[in-house]
Design a protein around this motif. Structure first.
Motif, PDB file in Angstrom:
ATOM      1  N   ILE A  99       0.916  -1.150  -0.085  1.00  0.00           N
ATOM      2  CA  ILE A  99      -0.010   0.344  -0.074  1.00  0.00           C
ATOM      3  C   ILE A  99       1.032   1.370   0.043  1.00  0.00           C
ATOM      4  N   ASP A 100       1.986   1.142   0.679  1.00  0.00           N
ATOM      5  CA  ASP A 100       2.961   2.278   0.801  1.00  0.00           C
ATOM      6  C   ASP A 100       3.466   2.581  -0.452  1.00  0.00           C
ATOM      7  N   ALA A 101       3.728   1.669  -1.301  1.00  0.00           N
ATOM      8  CA  ALA A 101       4.324   1.975  -2.472  1.00  0.00           C
ATOM      9  C   ALA A 101       3.489   2.770  -3.606  1.00  0.00           C
ATOM     10  N   ILE A 102       2.082   2.851  -3.179  1.00  0.00           N
ATOM     11  CA  ILE A 102       1.134   3.646  -3.953  1.00  0.00           C
ATOM     12  C   ILE A 102       0.959   5.051  -3.185  1.00  0.00           C
ATOM     13  N   VAL A 103       0.432   4.935  -1.933  1.00  0.00           N
ATOM     14  CA  VAL A 103       0.233   6.024  -1.362  1.00  0.00           C
ATOM     15  C   VAL A 103       1.252   7.083  -0.913  1.00  0.00           C
ATOM     16  N   THR A 104       2.384   6.364  -0.821  1.00  0.00           N
ATOM     17  CA  THR A 104       3.691   7.533  -0.412  1.00  0.00           C
ATOM     18  C   THR A 104       4.501   7.641  -1.908  1.00  0.00           C
ATOM     19  N   HIS A 105       4.002   7.148  -3.122  1.00  0.00           N
ATOM     20  CA  HIS A 105       4.758   7.293  -4.293  1.00  0.00           C
ATOM     21  C   HIS A 105       5.013   8.787  -4.674  1.00  0.00           C
ATOM     22  N   LYS A 106       6.267   8.740  -5.386  1.00  0.00           N
ATOM     23  CA  LYS A 106       6.548  10.410  -5.664  1.00  0.00           C
ATOM     24  C   LYS A 106       5.400  11.258  -6.016  1.00  0.00           C
ATOM     25  N   PHE A 142       4.557  15.430   3.343  1.00  0.00           N
ATOM     26  CA  PHE A 142       4.266  16.896   3.160  1.00  0.00           C
ATOM     27  C   PHE A 142       5.025  17.736   4.264  1.00  0.00           C
ATOM     28  N   ASP A 143       5.820  17.028   5.043  1.00  0.00           N
ATOM     29  CA  ASP A 143       6.509  17.698   6.133  1.00  0.00           C
ATOM     30  C   ASP A 143       7.602  18.648   5.754  1.00  0.00           C
ATOM     31  N   LYS A 144       8.374  18.184   4.661  1.00  0.00           N
ATOM     32  CA  LYS A 144       9.438  18.922   4.167  1.00  0.00           C
ATOM     33  C   LYS A 144       8.990  20.105   3.479  1.00  0.00           C
ATOM     34  N   ILE A 145       7.694  20.365   2.955  1.00  0.00           N
ATOM     35  CA  ILE A 145       7.185  21.464   2.164  1.00  0.00           C
ATOM     36  C   ILE A 145       6.906  22.407   3.133  1.00  0.00           C
ATOM     37  N   MET A 146       5.985  21.936   4.314  1.00  0.00           N
ATOM     38  CA  MET A 146       5.437  22.877   5.133  1.00  0.00           C
ATOM     39  C   MET A 146       6.498  23.129   6.138  1.00  0.00           C
ATOM     40  N   MET A 147       7.715  22.535   6.505  1.00  0.00           N
ATOM     41  CA  MET A 147       8.638  23.143   7.297  1.00  0.00           C
ATOM     42  C   MET A 147       9.238  24.340   6.847  1.00  0.00           C
ATOM     43  N   LYS A 148       9.091  24.746   5.447  1.00  0.00           N
ATOM     44  CA  LYS A 148       9.654  25.800   4.975  1.00  0.00           C
ATOM     45  C   LYS A 148       9.032  27.056   5.336  1.00  0.00           C
ATOM     46  N   PHE A 149       7.540  26.687   5.831  1.00  0.00           N
ATOM     47  CA  PHE A 149       6.713  27.855   6.300  1.00  0.00           C
ATOM     48  C   PHE A 149       6.593  27.638   7.728  1.00  0.00           C
ATOM     49  N   GLY A 150       7.355  27.068   8.628  1.00  0.00           N
ATOM     50  CA  GLY A 150       7.540  27.017   9.896  1.00  0.00           C
ATOM     51  C   GLY A 150       6.276  25.994  10.511  1.00  0.00           C
ATOM     52  N   MET A 151       5.786  25.208   9.563  1.00  0.00           N
ATOM     53  CA  MET A 151       4.671  24.285   9.902  1.00  0.00           C
ATOM     54  C   MET A 151       4.993  22.517   9.686  1.00  0.00           C
ATOM     55  N   ASN A 152       4.115  21.873   9.847  1.00  0.00           N
ATOM     56  CA  ASN A 152       4.604  20.176   9.554  1.00  0.00           C
ATOM     57  C   ASN A 152       3.544  19.919   8.684  1.00  0.00           C
ATOM     58  N   GLY A 201       1.343   9.759  -4.658  1.00  0.00           N
ATOM     59  CA  GLY A 201       1.161   9.948  -3.199  1.00  0.00           C
ATOM     60  C   GLY A 201       0.400  11.272  -3.229  1.00  0.00           C
ATOM     61  N   PRO A 202       1.120  12.437  -3.598  1.00  0.00           N
ATOM     62  CA  PRO A 202       0.384  13.787  -3.470  1.00  0.00           C
ATOM     63  C   PRO A 202      -1.069  13.878  -4.013  1.00  0.00           C
ATOM     64  N   LEU A 203      -1.132  13.022  -5.133  1.00  0.00           N
ATOM     65  CA  LEU A 203      -2.388  12.926  -5.717  1.00  0.00           C
ATOM     66  C   LEU A 203      -3.595  12.545  -4.985  1.00  0.00           C
ATOM     67  N   ILE A 204      -3.029  11.444  -4.370  1.00  0.00           N
ATOM     68  CA  ILE A 204      -4.112  10.447  -3.521  1.00  0.00           C
ATOM     69  C   ILE A 204      -4.280  11.571  -2.311  1.00  0.00           C
ATOM     70  N   PHE A 205      -3.305  12.153  -1.598  1.00  0.00           N
ATOM     71  CA  PHE A 205      -3.516  13.115  -0.768  1.00  0.00           C
ATOM     72  C   PHE A 205      -4.437  14.107  -0.911  1.00  0.00           C
TER      73      PHE A 205
END
Length: 707
Positions: A276-283, A377-387, A286-290
């Motif tokens: 399941i992770d191979a799909i939902v955390t796919h590069k 999404f942690d890496k992206i949101m961290m740039k704006f002070g969030m997670n 994953g973002p599309l599913i999210f």
């Protein structure tokens, strides 16, 4: 055994199923408080261990060790390093995931050194069975010198044995020590010297004081100075000693687990979770599913809640009509109808949105998906002070900021949670739609651009984009201003996927709704009553005179009954304290293009942004037609200043007002929830101030651009 004083701490790493076991032990006998001095919720429940034995269960935040990296984890350290803490337990129930025992025993060996009775609970026995893991509990119990109970927290299997185990350790009161960590000479000296300062400490608590004395809130400054002198004198190497301690403990744990846990099934190269992770955390996938899941969440809050919200609205309206019919006329009836009932309706109407949002969040938490979203999404949101978890709140804010702010409880890091709370109201919520609708319809022509795009639609979208940009920029500013309570980095375990446990989901949703209604609701009702009083009364006999003058004017203009009532309402509102307040602040808002009528609407819409339209309809005497935008738009367009002869409401005014509502904190309910979530009026005050300043400056610039 003293029934009244038995206090049990529920401890363990994150995602080990503590909440399941807490719910199994306490059922509905639970409440939420907060740990002293911090914004972390404290879940407390009562467990019935036997016919004559009850116990208070405290569910502590999940933590990996007594070396905290967040405010949640620091709660555990602050309690267990302080024997005088009101939350210091008599017994510890330590929960460990039986499928990941090696990692989860580090904290156990630390709390074992505190010298408290402990029952070790091996949770998730059903998953271990599917994986073919066989654990020699007797061997573990003998080596760790603690009773062990195997439990399935989801089904409740083994809970009775856990209760028996708790009673047994309390009755026996026989605590056997084990050695998993031997301090170095310098540590040993420091421990003994610190114990000389406080004889109630155990050796390990003295060691924790040596490591953390600067951050422990219960140690006064003189004692901190003494400890600092001790650690400096003995060259206490804080970080190196932490690493040495951890390595020593794992040198004990790893061989023990290798000998006590056996795999009876061939190890799968790829488990179901891996597939399941191979799909939902796919590069890419994953973002599309999210995004698809977030659209579902947004759609649910925005659309699915509308039916129940309408029912609540109608129900409160029917209740108001009934009370109006049975109660005598007078100020008390007006207070009940327009103050209390209106305020109560303002609280209950949000319950469907809060219920749906937390139901969906609970499903994501229970199934294990939320951890994947944070990871992606942690890496992206961290740039704006969030997670990564912040994105749930930001998207939810598009429907309503109230459940969105409450959803930030899933963010463990204090700084990231505070930034998310502070910026979420900048996302345009559904309450802004009626305001945008009338202003866009007034200022933007209904024409097509490029053959397919409607100009009004593009303007609408532009307002939402403006809110998103402001949210991210505000996040960057708060990131610079706020001090982190600990280094920000992502360190988490991705749990296996599993079916949600519906009892846990129901209890979680119930707790969130109850918290909102009982705590934020009180503030909302009080503010609602205050606004009612300000809009109903005026100095002296101003209201009565306004009514007489309005009726005379209506008679001269030959208005019908409805038009007369609208005119009376308009004049009375103008003569009320709110009207006076609106006129009083007019000079402040004049540079933005706002006259006293708009200023009054700004004051009344503090109850809720959508009230702006109703207030403007009342002021322009189209109150009975307020559900229709067209009459109000025409009235606004036709209104002329009798002194200057200029139009009162222009395109520049409309655009200025749009920008004002994009940025302004015009929602008392959101402020009440922020106060509840931050346990302080400081943060809602800062939020109100910075959003108001942003709204004023943005509106001022916009007005002069379109003037």
């Amino acid at each position: 055994m003293n029934n009244d004083k038995l206090k049990i701490a529920l401890l363990g790493n994150p995602n080990v199923g503590k909440s399941c076991i807490f719910n199994q032990l306490t059922g509905l006998r639970q409440k939420v408080g907060n740990f002293p001095g911090v914004t972390v919720d404290k879940k407390i429940g009562t467990a019935i261990l036997s016919d004559n034995q009850k116990a208070t269960i405290i569910d502590f935040p999940g933590t990996y060790s007594l070396y905290p990296t967040s405010s949640d984890e620091r709660v555990v350290l602050n309690t267990f390093a302080d024997p005088t803490s009101e939350d210091y337990p008599d017994v510890i129930i330590y929960i460990a995931d039986i499928t990941n025992l090696e990692r989860h025993l580090l904290l156990l060996t630390q709390v074992k050194d505190l010298g408290l009775p402990i029952v070790l609970v091996l949770n998730m026995s059903d998953i271990a069975e599917k994986k073919g893991l066989v654990t020699d509990s007797d061997k573990l119990s003998k080596v760790l010198k603690v009773p062990i109970v195997t439990v399935n927290g989801r089904s409740g299997e083994g809970i009775d044995n856990l209760k028996t185990g708790i009673l047994s350790v309390v009755d026996n009161n026989n605590i056997e020590n084990i050695i998993t960590y031997k301090p170095k000479q310098a540590e040993e000296v420091c421990i003994q010297e610190i114990k000389a300062l406080n004889s109630s400490l155990s050796d390990y608590q003295a060691s924790l004081w040596a490591h953390h004395f600067n951050e422990l809130p219960f140690i006064d400054n003189s004692l901190k100075a003494s400890i600092k002198s001790i650690v400096n004198k003995n060259d206490y190497a804080d970080m190196r000693f932490q690493i040495d301690e951890t390595l020593q403990r794992f040198n004990f744990i790893t061989p023990l687990i290798q000998s006590a846990v056996k795999e009876t099934l061939p190890k799968e190269n790829f488990s179901l979770t891996d597939k399941i992770d191979a799909i939902v955390t796919h590069k890419y996938f994953g973002p599309l599913i999210f995004v698809a899941i977030l659209l579902l969440v947004f759609q649910s809050i925005f659309s699915w809640a509308s039916g129940p919200m309408d029912l609540i609205d109608e129900g409160m309206a029917s209740l108001g009509e009934y009370l109006k019919a049975v109660l005598p006329e007078g100020w008390f009836t007006d207070l009940i109808l327009d103050g209390v009932i209106a305020g109560l309706g303002g609280v209950l109407v949000f319950v469907p949105q809060i219920t749906i949002l937390f139901f969906l969040i609970s499903l994501m938490e229970e199934s294990g998906y939320m951890s994947r979203a944070v990871y992606m999404f942690d890496k992206i949101m961290m740039k704006f002070g969030m997670n990564g978890r912040s994105i749930i709140a930001l998207i939810s804010g598009g429907a309503c900021a109230i459940p969105a702010v409450m959803s930030t409880r899933t963010i463990g890091n204090w700084k990231e949670r505070m930034i998310t709370i502070m910026v979420t109201p900048l996302i345009s919520c559904s309450a802004r739609i009626p305001v945008y609708a009338i202003l866009v319809a007034f200022a933007v022509p209904d024409q097509t651009i490029g053959g397919i795009f409607n100009l009004q639609g593009l303007t609408f979208m532009g307002l939402y984009v403006l809110g998103v940009v402001a949210t991210l920029l505000a996040g960057l500013v708060f990131k610079k201003i706020l001090k982190a309570d600990a280094p920000t980095f992502l360190a988490m375990e991705l749990p296996s996927y599993k079916m949600p446990h519906w009892k846990n989901v129901a209890l979680t949703v119930g707790e969130k709704v109850n918290t909102f209604v009982t705590e934020a609701g009180k503030v909302i009702i009080i503010v609602s009553i205050a606004l009612w009083a300000l809009a109903t009364y005026g100095p002296g006999d101003n209201i009565e005179k306004a009514e007489v003058l309005a009726k005379e004017e209506a008679m001269n203009l030959n208005l019908n009954t409805t038009q007369t009532e609208d005119l009376v309402a308009s004049k009375q509102l103008e003569a009320s304290y709110v009207g006076i307040l609106g006129k009083g602040i007019e000079p402040l808002f004049r540079p933005l293009g706002f006259d006293w009528k708009i200023s009054i609407a700004l004051v009344t819409s503090f109850a809720a942004r959508e009230v702006f339209v109703g207030t403007m309809a009342t002021i322009y005497s189209v109150g009975s037609s307020q559900e229709e935008i067209a009459p109000l738009r025409k009235q606004m367009a036709a209104a002329v200043n009798p002194t200057t002869g200029e139009h009162e409401f222009t395109r520049a005014t409309a655009f200025s007002l749009m920008v004002f509502y994009v940025f302004a904190m015009q929602c008392m309910s959101t402020l009440a929830v922020v106060k509840r979530e931050t346990k302080s009026w400081k943060w809602p005050a800062i939020q109100f101030a910075y959003m108001s300043a942003l709204a004023y400056i943005g509106s001022l610039i916009t007005y002069h651009i379109f003037l």
